[in-house]
Enzyme design. Structure first.
Site, PDB file in Angstrom:
ATOM      1  N   SER A  23       0.792  -1.028  -0.034  1.00  0.00           N
ATOM      2  CA  SER A  23       0.031   0.170   0.024  1.00  0.00           C
ATOM      3  C   SER A  23       0.912   1.245  -0.115  1.00  0.00           C
ATOM      4  CB  SER A  23      -0.773   0.118   1.179  1.00  0.00           C
ATOM      5  OG  SER A  23      -1.580   1.282   1.368  1.00  0.00           O
ATOM      6  N   TYR A  36      -1.218  -0.512  10.605  1.00  0.00           N
ATOM      7  CA  TYR A  36      -1.210  -0.680   9.376  1.00  0.00           C
ATOM      8  C   TYR A  36      -0.095  -0.434   8.571  1.00  0.00           C
ATOM      9  CZ  TYR A  36      -3.531  -0.950   4.660  1.00  0.00           C
ATOM     10  OH  TYR A  36      -3.769  -1.088   3.323  1.00  0.00           O
ATOM     11  N   LYS A  40       2.742  -2.706   6.410  1.00  0.00           N
ATOM     12  CA  LYS A  40       3.202  -2.763   4.927  1.00  0.00           C
ATOM     13  C   LYS A  40       4.548  -2.256   4.777  1.00  0.00           C
ATOM     14  CE  LYS A  40      -1.175  -3.191   3.720  1.00  0.00           C
ATOM     15  NZ  LYS A  40      -1.560  -4.551   3.164  1.00  0.00           N
ATOM     16  N   VAL A  68      -8.406   2.213  -3.073  1.00  0.00           N
ATOM     17  CA  VAL A  68      -8.811   1.482  -4.259  1.00  0.00           C
ATOM     18  C   VAL A  68     -10.214   1.058  -3.652  1.00  0.00           C
ATOM     19  CG1 VAL A  68      -8.813  -0.908  -5.309  1.00  0.00           C
ATOM     20  CG2 VAL A  68      -6.415   0.436  -4.820  1.00  0.00           C
ATOM     21  N   THR A  70     -12.564  -0.800  -2.576  1.00  0.00           N
ATOM     22  CA  THR A  70     -12.658  -2.263  -2.113  1.00  0.00           C
ATOM     23  C   THR A  70     -13.658  -2.285  -0.913  1.00  0.00           C
ATOM     24  OG1 THR A  70     -10.948  -2.185  -0.451  1.00  0.00           O
ATOM     25  CG2 THR A  70     -10.410  -2.777  -2.762  1.00  0.00           C
TER      26      THR A  70
END
Length: 126
Positions: A23, A36, A40, A68, A70
């Site tokens: 990401s 997070y 990554k 994105v 999602t």
């Protein structure tokens, strides 16, 4: 990472590809986003180490998308975090199919060409 480790012996025996999805968060950090971002960043470092370890038979590519469109926000259980993420996702214009097309492009390249890293974002994402 675990799935890759399971198949490492097979990967070493024949040419292949490993595609890791990270990401933009692997390059930046924001308040409230530490765990997070750390996962990554870890995946980014692991991908580079794996790339060097598996040369020359296995190409390792790291894909780092920005926002994105999602279902990610629906999996966030912390209310304030989910609301903050939803603000960014309200304008998400990149579709998962477009990320898949980028992966297809990487895999379609001749074996002597390794695309090791791709950073992509919606054109209007700061």
């Amino acid at each position: 990472m675990t799935a890759t480790e399971v198949f490492l012996d097979q990967l070493r025996e024949a040419p292949g590809d490993v595609i890791n999805l990270s990401s933009v968060a692997g390059r930046t950090a924001r308040a409230g986003n530490g765990v997070y971002a750390a996962t990554k960043w870890g995946l980014n470092g692991w991908s580079e180490s794996l790339r060097q370890e598996l040369l020359p038979n296995v190409r390792v590519t790291l894909i780092e998308p920005g926002v994105v469109d999602t279902e990610l926000p629906s999996h966030i259980t912390h209310d304030a975090t989910r609301e903050a993420v939803l603000k960014g996702y309200s304008a998400a214009t990149v579709k998962p199919e477009e990320i898949a097309a980028v992966i297809g492009f990487v895999l379609a390249q001749p074996r002597h060409l390794a695309i090791n890293e791709i950073l992509l974002r919606p054109a209007d994402q700061p």
